[in-house]
Write an enzyme that holds these catalytic residues in place. Structure first.
Site, short mmCIF file in Angstrom:
data_model
loop_
_atom_site.label_atom_id
_atom_site.label_comp_id
_atom_site.label_asym_id
_atom_site.label_seq_id
_atom_site.Cartn_x
_atom_site.Cartn_y
_atom_site.Cartn_z
N ARG A 5 21.52 7.91 68.90
CA ARG A 5 20.80 7.97 70.16
C ARG A 5 19.30 7.90 69.92
O ARG A 5 18.76 8.58 69.07
CB ARG A 5 21.17 9.23 70.94
N ASN A 42 26.69 8.87 61.19
CA ASN A 42 27.04 8.90 62.60
C ASN A 42 28.05 7.79 62.95
O ASN A 42 28.17 7.38 64.09
CB ASN A 42 25.78 8.77 63.46
N SER A 80 28.86 19.48 65.44
CA SER A 80 28.91 20.86 64.96
C SER A 80 30.21 21.57 65.33
O SER A 80 30.25 22.78 65.45
CB SER A 80 27.69 21.66 65.40
N GLY A 81 31.25 20.78 65.53
CA GLY A 81 32.57 21.41 65.65
C GLY A 81 33.27 21.25 66.99
O GLY A 81 34.35 21.79 67.19
C1 OXD Z 1 26.83 12.62 71.37
C2 OXD Z 1 28.12 11.97 71.56
O1 OXD Z 1 26.67 13.72 71.91
O2 OXD Z 1 28.28 10.82 71.16
O3 OXD Z 1 25.99 12.08 70.64
O4 OXD Z 1 29.02 12.58 72.13
#
Ligand code: OXD
Ligand code: MN
Length: 617
Positions: A100, A381, A270-271
């Site tokens: 993001r 990611n 984070s889980g």
């Molecule tokens: C985020 C997702 O929070 O992809 O980045 O859910």
């Protein structure tokens, strides 16, 4: 409600190029669109076509033929590559577009503390000038969706326009198709995306709270798939104005005497996904929560999962693993493509391969970037996109138009230093402020930039807040006041460490969830500490045995549940100073912090920097 397509320039475009939409539609697409007789929609599409100038427009009505067409286009354009399993594809985002883009994302309007804003006029002008002609020579896709079950009176309709078949393919997997719902001229959210020239310097995501989001020069789904995190800014604003909650939370059913539903807010990575796999799955990422006759009820606006794949392995994540190895449709993104048409990601437990293709091109073991840093085979990611109905723990209530009753809320963080693994708040207000609004967490790789730095991330919404935090918290507090049955609030932290490393294993979270159920059912007792209630050793030792067949030692309990009074106090002082600097924060917020800090001071005077749970029981 959201206004009609609100661009002032819109009318200009319409005047200059009336009827351009019709020119770009083939007769079959005109036929599809005519079924809807929706003026707002046609006007909107006409202005987008006028602005972006695509060669043709494809209407995704949602038939099997449409869905197949989109998938075929994703492959023909090279946005996706078919894998050995022919229901699986892989997609790569550009190397600098793997997460993001916080710095390029703006809420349009006046300044709001902690929110990236831009004046509406400036933002619109900027993005319109980038979008101008951005779809030249390309096909534009139009998708029609519902946020929430179609049969629910609380659903929200949305339209995605994009020149990326990968984006529309993702939407088709992640959201409920609602084409037929557009016949009634209801309002709908509008998302305009163009991959443009993928010039990162011109990547912009502009969020107009009146109901339109523009995204350009990016393909990473968190920036481009409108209904996911872009819609969250719009629905959060709407929720605050209308008195409900639009949250970054999973919804999970936990088995006890009956199924108890809870929501869980965790920053990405984070889980949250792993927690939602430990119960009956309703949602892994987003929740709409409303007061229905005094009861908090929740819905999943989505119908799919865009999950982080890093670390997914058969032992810890058997359900996700099975989905990724099934014959159901999967889009992998930014993992390593192997020569045999399968994929590899880090942390899968598989042997690291010698070579393949990843987001940065050809990859081989030991490959380094220009600055000498090793390039990982898969991006931290990297993601998977799948449908909810691929999960064997899916709870069919996810389609219930009435939603599910929420009895507990978890606010979870990745915090190595301070928070105990699990605690329950004294009250709604105490939980909302000292557990939700106080969240500080280690920065995720889901956002571009350095990961692992601690950052303030209230309700895991830092990136998605579109109103002032004062107004947001005021709504949260009054939402609770209007409920006749309040969900219990818990804080969770799966990542606490001491000098020897992590204090918990991955599976311990099953025990914390079990304790939550026992608290909801009134079966487990608790110890009062200054920061909330914590489990007793006796309860946990019996739960560790029941749930994990493990002997839970007193020393483990003491290390995990010693209250780090000084660290907690410093954390609350930091967060209080943030809120004290925001004008419209309700007085109660500061009062709750003051009380929390003074209680901690009292304990520090009595016990020192830390207090063992055995000293408190
Ligand atoms: C985020 C997702 O929070 O992809 O980045 O859910
Ligand atoms: Mn998320």
């Amino acid at each position: 409600m959201f206004k009609d397509f609100n661009l002032d320039t819109h009318y200009l475009i319409m005047d200059l190029i009336p009827g351009i939409l019709k020119e770009r539609l083939s007769s079959s697409e005109i036929e599809k669109l005519s079924k809807l007789q929706n003026h707002q929609l046609v006007n909107f599409l006409n202005s987008v076509v006028g602005l972006c100038d695509p060669e043709s427009v494809y209407i995704v009505e949602g038939t099997r033929k449409d869905l197949e067409y989109v998938k075929r286009k994703a492959i023909e354009t090279g946005e996706e590559i078919r894998l050995k399993n022919e229901n699986h594809t892989i997609h790569f985002d550009p190397p600098l577009d793997q997460a993001r883009a916080r710095e390029d994302t703006f809420i349009l309007g006046s300044k709001i503390p902690y929110v990236n804003t831009k004046s509406r006029e400036e933002g619109l002008q900027e993005v319109i000038s980038i979008l101008k002609g951005s779809m030249k020579g390309r096909e534009m896709f139009v998708g029609f969706y519902s946020l929430g079950p179609i049969a629910s009176k609380y659903k929200m309709l949305a339209v995605q326009v994009t020149d990326s078949p990968y984006v529309i393919h993702s939407e088709n997997m992640l959201y409920r198709n609602a084409f037929r719902e557009f016949t009634n001229n209801e309002d709908f959210l509008k998302f305009v995306h163009s991959k443009g020239s993928l010039d990162i310097k011109k990547r912009r995501i502009m969020i107009d709270l009146e109901g339109v989001v523009y995204s350009v020069n990016t393909t990473y789904a968190g920036n481009s798939v409108g209904l996911k995190k872009l819609a969250l800014r719009l629905t959060l604003n709407k929720a605050v104005n209308e008195g409900w909650l639009s949250e970054h939370m999973a919804i999970i059913g936990l088995e006890g005497e009956r199924t108890h539903y809870i929501t869980a807010s965790f920053p990405s990575g984070s889980g949250k996904t792993s927690t939602s796999m430990l119960g009956k799955l309703i949602s892994d990422d987003l929740a709409f929560i409303r007061n229905v006759n005094g009861i908090a009820r929740a819905w999943n606006p989505e119908s799919g999962v865009f999950g982080i794949i890093h670390g997914v392995n058969p032992k810890d994540d058997p359900i996700v693993w099975d989905v990724l190895h099934s014959n159901d449709e999967v889009i992998f993104s930014n993992v390593l493509l192997l020569p045999d048409g399968t994929v590899y990601w880090e942390g899968s437990g598989d042997h690291e391969p010698e070579k393949g293709v990843n987001f940065a091109g050809e990859w081989w073991k030991g490959k380094r970037d220009g600055s000498g840093k090793p390039i990982p085979p898969s991006h931290p990611n990297a993601r998977f996109t799948v449908r909810l109905n691929s999960f064997k723990n899916l709870d069919l209530k996810y389609e219930d138009p009435e939603g599910v009753e929420i009895e507990g809320i978890i606010f979870g963080v990745k915090d190595y230093y301070t928070l105990v693994p699990i605690a329950e708040s004294f009250s709604w207000e105490h939980g909302v402020i000292t557990m939700g609004a106080s969240m500080e967490s280690s920065r995720t790789s889901a956002v571009i930039g350095k990961s692992d730095e601690m950052e303030f991330n209230p309700m895991a919404l830092l990136d998605f807040i579109s109103v002032s935090l004062g107004k947001y918290l005021d709504n949260y507090l009054s939402f609770g006041k209007r409920l006749s049955k309040l969900p219990k609030i818990f804080s969770a932290n799966y990542f606490l460490k001491n000098e020897n490393g992590y204090l918990n294993s991955k599976e311990d979270k099953k025990v914390w969830l079990r304790w939550i159920v026992e608290r909801i059912e009134g079966k487990a007792s608790a110890i009062r500490t200054p920061i909330g209630f914590i489990p007793t050793y006796d309860d946990l030792s019996s739960l560790f045995y029941k749930v994990l067949s493990k002997t839970y030692k007193k020393e483990e309990y003491e290390a995990q549940f010693t209250i780090r009074l000084k660290a907690y106090k410093e954390k609350f002082e930091r967060v209080r100073s943030v809120y004290a600097g925001i004008d419209d924060v309700p007085d109660t917020v500061i009062e709750i912090f003051n009380k929390q800090i003074s209680d901690l001071n009292e304990y520090i005077n009595r016990f020192g920097e830390k207090v063992s749970p055995f000293q408190l029981s």
